[in-house]
Design a protein around this motif. Structure first.
Motif, mmCIF file in Angstrom:
data_model
loop_
_atom_site.group_PDB
_atom_site.id
_atom_site.type_symbol
_atom_site.label_atom_id
_atom_site.label_comp_id
_atom_site.label_asym_id
_atom_site.label_seq_id
_atom_site.Cartn_x
_atom_site.Cartn_y
_atom_site.Cartn_z
ATOM 1 N N ALA A 1 0.825 -1.204 0.000
ATOM 2 C CA ALA A 1 0.000 0.000 0.000
ATOM 3 C C ALA A 1 0.863 1.259 0.000
ATOM 4 C CB ALA A 1 -0.932 -0.012 1.207
ATOM 5 N N LEU A 2 1.867 1.291 0.833
ATOM 6 C CA LEU A 2 2.752 2.459 0.886
ATOM 7 C C LEU A 2 3.487 2.640 -0.438
ATOM 8 C CD1 LEU A 2 4.231 2.048 4.484
ATOM 9 C CD2 LEU A 2 2.471 3.664 3.741
ATOM 10 N N ASP A 3 3.893 1.539 -1.037
ATOM 11 C CA ASP A 3 4.605 1.610 -2.314
ATOM 12 C C ASP A 3 3.734 2.193 -3.413
ATOM 13 O OD1 ASP A 3 6.935 0.986 -3.984
ATOM 14 O OD2 ASP A 3 5.624 -0.499 -4.908
ATOM 15 N N HIS A 4 2.418 2.007 -3.311
ATOM 16 C CA HIS A 4 1.520 2.505 -4.345
ATOM 17 C C HIS A 4 0.892 3.854 -3.993
ATOM 18 C CE1 HIS A 4 1.485 -0.644 -7.384
ATOM 19 N NE2 HIS A 4 1.652 -1.508 -6.407
ATOM 20 N N GLY A 5 1.359 4.497 -2.938
ATOM 21 C CA GLY A 5 0.939 5.865 -2.680
ATOM 22 C C GLY A 5 -0.095 6.062 -1.603
ATOM 23 N N TYR A 6 -0.482 4.992 -0.890
ATOM 24 C CA TYR A 6 -1.380 5.186 0.252
ATOM 25 C C TYR A 6 -0.603 5.845 1.384
ATOM 26 C CZ TYR A 6 -5.020 2.335 -1.915
ATOM 27 O OH TYR A 6 -5.995 1.859 -2.754
ATOM 28 N N TYR A 7 -1.318 6.670 2.165
ATOM 29 C CA TYR A 7 -0.647 7.404 3.235
ATOM 30 C C TYR A 7 -0.207 6.490 4.368
ATOM 31 C CZ TYR A 7 -3.050 11.251 0.881
ATOM 32 O OH TYR A 7 -3.529 12.125 -0.052
ATOM 33 N N ASP A 8 -1.088 5.547 4.729
ATOM 34 C CA ASP A 8 -0.805 4.669 5.856
ATOM 35 C C ASP A 8 -1.736 3.456 5.776
ATOM 36 O OD1 ASP A 8 -3.314 5.632 6.704
ATOM 37 O OD2 ASP A 8 -2.408 7.096 8.073
ATOM 38 N N GLN A 9 -1.651 2.584 6.772
ATOM 39 C CA GLN A 9 -2.451 1.371 6.778
ATOM 40 C C GLN A 9 -3.940 1.681 6.808
ATOM 41 O OE1 GLN A 9 -1.071 -1.742 9.405
ATOM 42 N NE2 GLN A 9 -3.136 -2.396 9.881
ATOM 43 N N ALA A 10 -4.339 2.657 7.621
ATOM 44 C CA ALA A 10 -5.756 2.997 7.746
ATOM 45 C C ALA A 10 -6.332 3.486 6.419
ATOM 46 C CB ALA A 10 -5.945 4.058 8.823
ATOM 47 N N HIS A 11 -5.538 4.235 5.670
ATOM 48 C CA HIS A 11 -5.973 4.744 4.358
ATOM 49 C C HIS A 11 -6.270 3.580 3.411
ATOM 50 C CE1 HIS A 11 -4.814 7.300 0.582
ATOM 51 N NE2 HIS A 11 -6.126 7.208 0.729
ATOM 52 N N PHE A 12 -5.381 2.603 3.367
ATOM 53 C CA PHE A 12 -5.588 1.462 2.480
ATOM 54 C C PHE A 12 -6.780 0.618 2.936
ATOM 55 C CE2 PHE A 12 -4.553 -3.078 1.502
ATOM 56 C CZ PHE A 12 -4.834 -3.008 0.147
ATOM 57 N N ILE A 13 -6.881 0.349 4.248
ATOM 58 C CA ILE A 13 -7.997 -0.456 4.749
ATOM 59 C C ILE A 13 -9.327 0.214 4.424
ATOM 60 C CG2 ILE A 13 -9.127 -1.291 6.852
ATOM 61 C CD1 ILE A 13 -6.348 -1.778 8.014
ATOM 62 N N HIS A 14 -9.406 1.522 4.590
ATOM 63 C CA HIS A 14 -10.639 2.253 4.275
ATOM 64 C C HIS A 14 -10.987 2.116 2.799
ATOM 65 C CE1 HIS A 14 -12.961 5.880 3.132
ATOM 66 N NE2 HIS A 14 -13.563 5.673 4.293
ATOM 67 N N ASP A 15 -10.000 2.275 1.929
ATOM 68 C CA ASP A 15 -10.235 2.144 0.494
ATOM 69 C C ASP A 15 -10.662 0.720 0.139
ATOM 70 O OD1 ASP A 15 -10.167 4.353 -1.144
ATOM 71 O OD2 ASP A 15 -8.369 3.732 -2.221
ATOM 72 N N PHE A 16 -9.959 -0.258 0.703
ATOM 73 C CA PHE A 16 -10.250 -1.660 0.401
ATOM 74 C C PHE A 16 -11.674 -2.016 0.831
ATOM 75 C CE2 PHE A 16 -10.146 -6.205 0.528
ATOM 76 C CZ PHE A 16 -9.186 -6.585 -0.395
ATOM 77 N N GLN A 17 -12.053 -1.616 2.035
ATOM 78 C CA GLN A 17 -13.403 -1.911 2.509
ATOM 79 C C GLN A 17 -14.455 -1.227 1.640
ATOM 80 O OE1 GLN A 17 -12.891 -0.740 6.654
ATOM 81 N NE2 GLN A 17 -12.915 -2.881 7.296
ATOM 82 N N GLY A 18 -14.146 -0.022 1.162
ATOM 83 C CA GLY A 18 -15.076 0.673 0.297
ATOM 84 C C GLY A 18 -15.288 -0.038 -1.019
ATOM 85 N N PHE A 19 -14.234 -0.628 -1.577
ATOM 86 C CA PHE A 19 -14.323 -1.328 -2.857
ATOM 87 C C PHE A 19 -14.849 -2.764 -2.719
ATOM 88 C CE2 PHE A 19 -11.119 1.759 -4.577
ATOM 89 C CZ PHE A 19 -11.858 2.172 -5.676
ATOM 90 N N VAL A 20 -14.449 -3.461 -1.661
ATOM 91 C CA VAL A 20 -14.684 -4.901 -1.559
ATOM 92 C C VAL A 20 -15.739 -5.260 -0.516
ATOM 93 C CG1 VAL A 20 -13.555 -7.156 -1.296
ATOM 94 C CG2 VAL A 20 -12.290 -5.247 -2.263
ATOM 95 N N GLY A 21 -15.909 -4.410 0.496
ATOM 96 C CA GLY A 21 -16.872 -4.708 1.542
ATOM 97 C C GLY A 21 -16.340 -5.575 2.648
ATOM 98 N N ARG A 22 -15.027 -5.757 2.702
ATOM 99 C CA ARG A 22 -14.400 -6.528 3.778
ATOM 100 C C ARG A 22 -12.972 -6.029 3.969
ATOM 101 N NH1 ARG A 22 -14.137 -12.242 0.505
ATOM 102 N NH2 ARG A 22 -16.070 -11.418 -0.334
ATOM 103 N N ALA A 23 -12.351 -6.401 5.063
ATOM 104 C CA ALA A 23 -10.989 -5.968 5.349
ATOM 105 C C ALA A 23 -9.998 -6.717 4.467
ATOM 106 C CB ALA A 23 -10.660 -6.198 6.818
ATOM 107 N N PRO A 24 -8.872 -6.082 4.124
ATOM 108 C CA PRO A 24 -7.902 -6.759 3.250
ATOM 109 C C PRO A 24 -7.336 -8.037 3.845
ATOM 110 C CG PRO A 24 -7.013 -4.697 4.115
ATOM 111 C CD PRO A 24 -8.466 -4.703 4.426
ATOM 112 N N ALA A 25 -7.083 -8.068 5.154
ATOM 113 C CA ALA A 25 -6.519 -9.277 5.764
ATOM 114 C C ALA A 25 -7.462 -10.459 5.587
ATOM 115 C CB ALA A 25 -6.236 -9.031 7.239
ATOM 116 N N ARG A 26 -8.745 -10.224 5.754
ATOM 117 C CA ARG A 26 -9.730 -11.297 5.596
ATOM 118 C C ARG A 26 -9.786 -11.780 4.152
ATOM 119 N NH1 ARG A 26 -16.221 -10.440 6.135
ATOM 120 N NH2 ARG A 26 -16.872 -12.559 5.568
ATOM 121 N N PHE A 27 -9.741 -10.868 3.207
ATOM 122 C CA PHE A 27 -9.783 -11.245 1.801
ATOM 123 C C PHE A 27 -8.545 -12.041 1.415
ATOM 124 C CE2 PHE A 27 -8.374 -10.311 -2.537
ATOM 125 C CZ PHE A 27 -9.455 -10.785 -3.271
ATOM 126 N N LEU A 28 -7.373 -11.577 1.820
ATOM 127 C CA LEU A 28 -6.131 -12.222 1.416
ATOM 128 C C LEU A 28 -5.970 -13.606 2.030
ATOM 129 C CD1 LEU A 28 -3.821 -9.091 1.632
ATOM 130 C CD2 LEU A 28 -4.497 -10.288 -0.448
#
Length: 278
Positions: free
Chosen positions: A227-254
């Protein structure tokens, strides 16, 4: 289970990443199609799959377009699987389609609803073809016909799509609009008309898509580093985006994603080697 892909003919390579297929004698659990900036055009010659999407589960027939933008789509095998899919690059759908991009986003649509009798005819020809080589040839011939009929020569939009997708880490929309000789408002209007998303939404979706692709292909589950490598500010930023797109947390999906079976593949061309439309 058998999966394969074919590099498209040179004239199609600026627009089509690959043609790929899947055959299985059973009804496998299909991977989730996450939101992205491209599209999948699927043709079944065995039991067609149903699609769970924003409008519930639907049976769409032997050929349909999957264009996930804000929510995932789940293909559901209903028997023996056999399909060929055309993977369209970011922003490329408009070059093959008679309908405006704004009418196609975030939906699964039967080919006949987009291309009419022509869409129904190519679906039937692919379904009746005797082998993979014939199916691939039929589809590429048809795609070239569509490209001749609907293709748009818009160098500014092509450059904008590539910048927002391949340079999503550093690109700024104001600077990009100025580089293209447009005001930001005019750029946003033209881009949305042609691509179906605003530049900001396209940029956000591309960042999400490329981050998830790296995670699935890498298989290490370290989503913070990706996430940081692709320009997200921090972990919370990526988790918020992921949940918005997928409807679940990234750890659960992966934890449940199968690395060998998803809609992400290593690129055929490096970003600076992807052919430009002529």
């Amino acid at each position: 289970m058998h999966r394969y892909f074919v590099i498209p003919r040179p004239a199609l390579q600026p627009y089509v990443d690959r043609l790929w297929g899947w055959e299985s004698a059973c009804a496998p659990t299909m991977p989730l199609l996450l939101p992205g900036t491209g599209a999948e055009l699927m043709f079944h010659y065995r039991a067609p799959m149903a699609i769970d999407g924003v409008r519930g589960r639907r049976d769409l027939g032997a050929a349909y377009l999957l264009c996930a933008r804000r929510a995932p789509h789940q293909p559901v095998a209903q028997g023996e699987v056999g399909f060929v899919s055309v993977r369209l690059r970011s922003g490329a759908l408009r070059h093959f389609c008679p309908l405006p991009a704004l009418a196609l986003g975030d939906d699964a649509i039967p080919a006949a609803d987009i291309w009419g009798a022509e869409g129904a005819a190519i679906a039937e020809r692919v379904a009746l073809a005797p082998d993979t080589g014939t199916r691939i040839a039929l589809l590429q011939d048809w795609l070239l016909t569509c490209l001749t009929r609907y293709g748009k020569r818009q160098p500014a939009i092509e450059l904008a799509v590539r910048a927002l997708y391949y340079r999503h880490r550093e690109v700024r929309i104001d600077a990009l609009a100025e580089q293209l000789g447009m005001s930001r408002r005019h750029f946003e209007r033209v881009f949305r008309e042609q691509i179906g998303l605003t530049p900001k939404a396209f940029h956000r979706t591309a960042r999400f898509h490329l981050t998830v692709r790296d995670l699935l292909l890498g298989g290490d589950g370290d989503y913070l580093a990706a996430a940081l490598d692709h320009g997200y500010y921090d972990q919370a930023h990526f988790i918020h985006d992921f949940q918005g797109f997928v409807g679940r947390a990234p750890a659960r999906f992966l934890q449940t994603a199968t690395p060998a079976a998803h809609f992400y593949n290593p690129p055929i061309f490096a970003p600076d080697k992807v052919p430009l439309p002529r």
